[in-house]
Design a protein around this motif. Structure first.
Motif: not given
Length: 269
Positions: A5-32
């Motif tokens: 995903l291009d967010i403007g000044d960087a491109t981020l890799a992601y994994e999306d299981t798909g489906g509709g709501d509800p949605t959960v977004v996961f944020l890793h920590g340092l080194g993860g």
């Protein structure tokens, strides 16, 4: 589904299981990376949640532009991820410094964030952690990621896990050691400077939890977060250390998704 995903000044890799709501977004920590949430993404599929995990700026397969980085900047990136993936509202699950990112985003985005589940989080780091972060950044800039990996594996997994599941310990060593040294050092600096703020403005239900044997953010840290927000609760995962979602993925997935089920019931009630 894997994507970038291009967010403007960087491109981020992601994994999306798909489906509709509800949605959960996961944020890793340092080194993860997003892969540390693999067990939880599988559980999201099984429970009917849309699960999204991504590599934050400076980590994993995402872009690693020169720093400085910050918790505030990572929270801004999260908003761009939500917008870029067409996610109107989401629950956030964070680990370690990812908890600070999630909390900043909850304050920043208001009712777009439906719930927080904060794993191994801290309101702020202990004073003595400053020296630890400084040493880790120095080691990274010297290219000594293998030394960092051994330290992280020791605090991240319980003694039992390291003894009984050497394959898991080895994979964790490989994950940390594979970090880009310069970017890891910049992420370490950002982590060291991070803290939670304006907790009274976190309007959504919040679960703070950790491994019962977590030496980095022990159970008292989870209890402090739960006490500091208007609608908080805390829990522990028995027999686990700082990376409890990797060490006990089924237990963590059940804890988090049961909490989100209840949070959804409260929101619709």
């Amino acid at each position: 589904m894997a994507g970038r995903l291009d967010i403007g000044d960087a491109t981020l890799a992601y994994e999306d299981t798909g489906g509709g709501d509800p949605t959960v977004v996961f944020l890793h920590g340092l080194g993860g990376s997003l892969y540390r949430w693999w067990g939880q993404l599988a559980a999201c599929r099984e429970r009917g949640y849309r699960g999204v995990a991504y590599d934050q700026r400076g980590a994993g397969r995402s872009d690693k532009p020169p720093g400085p980085y910050s918790v505030e900047g990572w929270a801004e990136d999260l908003e761009r991820v939500l917008d870029g993936l067409g996610i109107e509202r989401a629950a956030l699950v964070g680990h370690s410094v990812g908890c600070m990112v999630a909390e900043h985003a909850a304050v920043r985005l208001g009712d777009r964030i439906t719930a927080l589940a904060l794993c191994g989080g801290a309101l702020r780091w202990r004073p003595e952690a400053g020296e630890v972060f400084e040493q880790r950044a120095r080691l990274a800039r010297a290219g000594r990621m293998d030394e960092i990996a051994r330290t992280v594996a020791t605090t991240g997994l319980s003694e039992r896990a390291r003894a009984e599941d050497p394959a898991l310990a080895g994979l964790m060593l490989a994950l940390i050691a594979s970090n880009d040294p310069r970017a890891y050092a910049d992420c370490t600096d950002a982590t060291a400077a991070g803290s939670m703020r304006d907790l009274e403005r976190v309007a959504c239900p919040t679960l703070a939890f950790c491994g019962a044997e977590d030496p980095v953010t022990p159970p008292a840290f989870a209890a402090a977060i739960a006490d500091a927000v208007p609608n908080g609760e805390s829990a522990t995962i028995d027999g686990a250390a700082h990376w409890c979602a990797v060490e006990h993925p089924d237990e963590v997935s059940a804890l988090v998704l049961d909490f989100l089920d209840r949070a959804g019931d409260r929101a619709s009630g």
